[in-house]
Design a protein around this motif. Structure first.
Motif, PDB file in Angstrom:
ATOM      1  N   GLU A   1     -12.039   2.320   3.505  1.00  0.00           N
ATOM      2  CA  GLU A   1     -11.046   2.933   2.571  1.00  0.00           C
ATOM      3  C   GLU A   1     -10.709   4.411   3.071  1.00  0.00           C
ATOM      4  OE1 GLU A   1     -12.132   0.892  -1.639  1.00  0.00           O
ATOM      5  OE2 GLU A   1     -13.637   1.669  -0.532  1.00  0.00           O
TER       6      GLU A   1
ATOM      7  N   SER B   1      -5.371   0.983   5.217  1.00  0.00           N
ATOM      8  CA  SER B   1      -6.488   0.737   4.658  1.00  0.00           C
ATOM      9  C   SER B   1      -5.900   1.138   3.219  1.00  0.00           C
ATOM     10  CB  SER B   1      -7.698   1.880   4.984  1.00  0.00           C
ATOM     11  OG  SER B   1      -7.952   1.829   6.310  1.00  0.00           O
ATOM     12  N   PRO B   2      -6.692   0.864   2.098  1.00  0.00           N
ATOM     13  CA  PRO B   2      -6.704   1.270   0.741  1.00  0.00           C
ATOM     14  C   PRO B   2      -6.563   2.894   0.508  1.00  0.00           C
ATOM     15  CG  PRO B   2      -8.013  -0.587   0.801  1.00  0.00           C
ATOM     16  CD  PRO B   2      -7.814  -0.279   2.327  1.00  0.00           C
TER      17      PRO B   2
ATOM     18  N   SER C   1       0.629  -0.628  -3.690  1.00  0.00           N
ATOM     19  CA  SER C   1      -0.493  -1.875  -3.905  1.00  0.00           C
ATOM     20  C   SER C   1      -1.702  -1.661  -3.104  1.00  0.00           C
ATOM     21  CB  SER C   1      -0.001  -3.298  -3.017  1.00  0.00           C
ATOM     22  OG  SER C   1       0.129  -3.128  -1.727  1.00  0.00           O
ATOM     23  N   ARG C   2      -1.622  -0.536  -2.343  1.00  0.00           N
ATOM     24  CA  ARG C   2      -2.815   0.133  -1.577  1.00  0.00           C
ATOM     25  C   ARG C   2      -3.297   1.129  -2.458  1.00  0.00           C
ATOM     26  NH1 ARG C   2      -0.656   1.877   4.360  1.00  0.00           N
ATOM     27  NH2 ARG C   2      -2.664   2.633   4.198  1.00  0.00           N
TER      28      ARG C   2
ATOM     29  N   VAL D   1      -5.508   2.962  -5.066  1.00  0.00           N
ATOM     30  CA  VAL D   1      -6.613   2.785  -5.858  1.00  0.00           C
ATOM     31  C   VAL D   1      -6.963   4.343  -6.753  1.00  0.00           C
ATOM     32  CG1 VAL D   1      -9.296   2.535  -5.934  1.00  0.00           C
ATOM     33  CG2 VAL D   1      -7.915   1.457  -3.998  1.00  0.00           C
TER      34      VAL D   1
END
Length: 227
Positions: free
Chosen positions: A3, A84-85, A113-114, A116
């Motif tokens: 991440e 990566s997120p 959508s990635r 956080v």
């Protein structure tokens, strides 16, 4: 899992009104542990720096005058973040600026959508509490005494610590260790724990031990059990 925790500094609040990205700091994490790999860059905003924005992050027009334009470092940034997120505090803000800059370069936006958002995570864990980075660092005992102004890399470092706490803190390491051990045993790999079989120990006293015990009891004067 890889991440990227990141933060940005800008000339203002809205890229749609002409505000630009002036700094980005990205920190790589694998399984919620920082690896030491970072991407950090300042950018020439190609516009004036409002005094109120400079008061927040301390980045002046003079300081940024010799820095590269975003388009000059865009490819390096995209290579670092890969697929990566992306973890950010109030992530919609940072994604908005990042994607605005990418659009001006003719590049594809980073899919939301990635995204956080640690504000959303904190809101679910602490409903009604203050959700600023400063307030949450205080709640979790994260030292920010060296933070006098906002800075993208410094704030990303604080956020990486906060993210770990929001996701379970030190318990994460315990869970990962347990999962790794279980996987190793299941795979039968070199890291599997292998123990030599031993016959169970006898727990019944032998005749000699019983005789020695009786002899010892005979030496006890006025034993309680005899009263």
């Amino acid at each position: 899992m890889r991440e990227i925790v990141f933060d940005t500094e800008t000339t203002g609040l809205d890229p749609r009104s002409g505000d630009r990205l002036v700094e980005i700091g990205c920190i790589e994490m694998v399984n919620k542990v920082t690896t030491g790999q970072v991407f950090h860059a300042y950018f020439h905003p190609e516009r004036a720096m409002p005094a109120e924005a400079e008061a927040v992050h301390g980045l002046s027009e003079a300081f940024l005058s010799d820095k590269p334009r975003f388009r000059e470092r865009a490819d390096d940034l995209l290579v670092f973040i890969a697929d990566s997120p992306l973890v950010a505090h109030n992530a919609g803000f940072d994604f908005g600026f990042l994607n605005s800059e990418l659009a001006m370069c003719g590049l594809e936006p980073v899919c939301r959508s990635r995204m956080v958002d640690t504000v959303g995570i904190a809101k679910r864990r602490h409903p009604g509490a203050k959700l600023s980075l400063d307030a949450l660092c205080t709640r979790y005992g994260i030292d920010r005494s060296h933070r006098t102004k906002h800075g993208a890399l410094l704030d990303a470092e604080l956020l990486a610590q906060l993210y770990v706490e929001l996701m379970g803190g030190r318990q994460i390491g315990l869970e990962l260790a347990a999962e790794a051990a279980s996987a190793a045993v299941a795979d039968g790999g070199d890291t599997a724990v292998r123990r030599e079989w031993r016959a169970p120990r006898a727990h019944t006293a032998s005749a000699a031990e019983l005789a020695a015990h009786a002899q010892f009891l005979a030496t006890v004067n006025d034993p309680l059990w005899a009263r």
